[in-house]
Design an enzyme around this catalytic site. Structure first.
Site, PDB file in Angstrom:
ATOM      1  N   GLU A   1       0.673   3.905   1.963  1.00 37.48           N
ATOM      2  CA  GLU A   1       1.072   4.332   3.301  1.00 37.48           C
ATOM      3  C   GLU A   1       2.323   3.580   3.757  1.00 37.48           C
ATOM      4  O   GLU A   1       3.273   4.185   4.259  1.00 37.48           O
ATOM      5  CB  GLU A   1      -0.062   4.100   4.308  1.00 37.48           C
ATOM      6  CG  GLU A   1      -1.323   4.857   3.988  1.00 37.48           C
ATOM      7  CD  GLU A   1      -2.309   4.086   3.107  1.00 37.48           C
ATOM      8  OE1 GLU A   1      -3.513   4.341   3.225  1.00 37.48           O
ATOM      9  OE2 GLU A   1      -1.878   3.227   2.302  1.00 37.48           O
TER      10      GLU A   1
ATOM     11  N   CYS B   1      -1.980  -1.369   7.121  1.00 36.48           N
ATOM     12  CA  CYS B   1      -1.322  -0.062   7.217  1.00 36.48           C
ATOM     13  C   CYS B   1      -1.562   0.575   8.578  1.00 36.48           C
ATOM     14  O   CYS B   1      -0.659   1.196   9.148  1.00 36.48           O
ATOM     15  CB  CYS B   1      -1.799   0.864   6.102  1.00 36.48           C
ATOM     16  SG  CYS B   1      -1.167   0.383   4.486  1.00 36.48           S
TER      17      CYS B   1
ATOM     18  N   CYS C   1       0.825  -1.207   0.000  1.00 35.89           N
ATOM     19  CA  CYS C   1       0.000   0.000   0.000  1.00 35.89           C
ATOM     20  C   CYS C   1       0.862   1.261   0.000  1.00 35.89           C
ATOM     21  O   CYS C   1       2.030   1.238   0.374  1.00 35.89           O
ATOM     22  CB  CYS C   1      -0.904   0.012   1.224  1.00 35.89           C
ATOM     23  SG  CYS C   1      -2.072  -1.356   1.295  1.00 35.89           S
TER      24      CYS C   1
ATOM     25  N   CYS D   1      -5.874   0.763   5.064  1.00 38.52           N
ATOM     26  CA  CYS D   1      -6.314  -0.599   5.349  1.00 38.52           C
ATOM     27  C   CYS D   1      -5.831  -0.991   6.750  1.00 38.52           C
ATOM     28  O   CYS D   1      -5.025  -0.292   7.366  1.00 38.52           O
ATOM     29  CB  CYS D   1      -5.795  -1.570   4.288  1.00 38.52           C
ATOM     30  SG  CYS D   1      -4.031  -1.980   4.443  1.00 38.52           S
TER      31      CYS D   1
END
Length: 135
Positions: free
Chosen positions: A58, A94, A56, A91
């Site tokens: 992040e 993360c 991801c 998510c």
């Protein structure tokens, strides 16, 4: 953080979305993190045909900062941007990484297509965080 700093961080998150590698979902996400010395790192989501190997935005930004030598708990703020009508929260994976590397009160700025910004924090995103591992 001052309003101009928040907008700059969000702008960086929007800009890095362009670097997303998302041929499977066509869902671009960008993130920008500001460190305690005001250095900004960015990250985009990078997909893989095996979705478990996807990273991801992040985590890409956080891991880049750590790889550059920054330590835990030195992240001052996080901004997340996607091509969504509603605010795009991180998510759960993360969020757990944020718990590991951010202070609970670290602000997390979420945006949506209309450029409005929702301010939350790591603690608000993960109220019952798994924080320690007692051996």
């Amino acid at each position: 953080m001052e309003t101009n700093d928040i907008y700059l961080l969000m702008q960086k998150a929007h800009e890095v979305k362009e670097n997303s590698y998302s041929p499977y979902s066509n869902f671009r996400v960008g993130a920008a993190i500001k460190m305690d010395d005001d250095h900004i790192f960015t990250g985009a989501n990078i997909e893989n045909v095996s979705f478990g190997a996807t990273n991801c935005a992040e985590r890409s930004a956080i891991f880049t900062a750590l790889s550059a030598g920054y330590q835990r708990k030195t992240i001052k703020a996080i901004a997340v941007a996607g091509d969504t009508e509603d605010f795009l929260p991180p998510c759960s994976i993360c969020r757990q990484v944020m718990v590991e590397f951010c202070e609970p009160d670290t602000p997390v700025y979420l945006t949506r297509e209309d450029q409005s910004i929702l301010t939350t924090s790591v603690k608000e995103l993960v109220p019952f965080a798994f924080e320690t591992m007692d051996m």
